[in-house]
Design an enzyme around this catalytic site. Structure first.
Site, PDB file in Angstrom:
ATOM      1  N   CYS A  53      -4.815  10.296   2.451  1.00  0.00           N
ATOM      2  CA  CYS A  53      -3.521   9.464   2.507  1.00  0.00           C
ATOM      3  C   CYS A  53      -4.525   8.083   2.072  1.00  0.00           C
ATOM      4  O   CYS A  53      -5.346   8.399   1.031  1.00  0.00           O
ATOM      5  CB  CYS A  53      -4.868   8.759   3.976  1.00  0.00           C
ATOM      6  SG  CYS A  53      -4.902  10.262   5.285  1.00  0.00           S
ATOM      7  N   GLU A  55      -4.662   4.996   2.020  1.00  0.00           N
ATOM      8  CA  GLU A  55      -5.373   3.828   1.994  1.00  0.00           C
ATOM      9  C   GLU A  55      -7.606   4.575   1.535  1.00  0.00           C
ATOM     10  O   GLU A  55      -7.552   4.016   1.146  1.00  0.00           O
ATOM     11  CB  GLU A  55      -6.252   3.591   3.927  1.00  0.00           C
ATOM     12  CG  GLU A  55      -4.999   3.086   4.482  1.00  0.00           C
ATOM     13  CD  GLU A  55      -4.631   3.744   5.570  1.00  0.00           C
ATOM     14  OE1 GLU A  55      -3.654   5.411   4.722  1.00  0.00           O
ATOM     15  OE2 GLU A  55      -3.969   4.691   6.538  1.00  0.00           O
TER      16      GLU A  55
END
Length: 144
Positions: A53, A55
């Site tokens: 991801c 993040e």
């Protein structure tokens, strides 16, 4: 750095996402406590479990550069990079945030640089699992 600038840095990552399977692009911008920004985008893989991801990409970049203290992260996402709604972090990303940010760590979700929703980690991940659960009653580290 203000919230709008951090969100704009996340938006700048959307075109860099590699999402040939979901077509859902995500960008993130992570602010350290000393004011540095690390960005990330999602990188998919035909073996879905190998995807990462946006993040976590930002956190891995920051940690690999020796950073350990963070203030906030901005997250944006949408199909083919067109943001239509707020995109909250997945559970794995929330757990990574819990490793490096306290309950007051800020997560900025944005539809645009003007439409920002700010949540704390405690709001997104109440009762987070962390290092304290791995300590023995005497305060030493648990045998793992």
């Amino acid at each position: 750095m203000n919230q709008k600038a951090l969100v704009e840095a996340a938006f700048a990552m959307l075109p860099k996402a590699y999402a040939p399977y979901s077509h859902f692009h995500v960008g993130a911008a992570l602010l350290t406590k000393d004011g540095e920004v690390f960005t990330g985008c999602n990188v998919e893989n035909a073996s879905y479990g190998a995807a990462i991801c946006a993040e976590r990409t930002a956190f891995v970049k920051a940690v690999s550069e020796g950073k350990r203290e963070f203030q906030a992260i901005a997250v944006v996402g949408g199909r083919e990079g067109a943001v239509a709604d707020f995109t909250p972090p997945c559970g794995i990303c929330r757990q990574v945030m819990a490793e490096f940010g306290g309950p007051d760590f800020q997560i900025l979700l944005a539809k645009s640089p003007e439409e920002i929703r700010c949540l704390t980690l405690a709001e997104l991940l109440p009762e987070a699992f962390g290092g304290a659960q791995l300590e023995k009653e005497d305060g030493s580290d648990a045998d793992v």
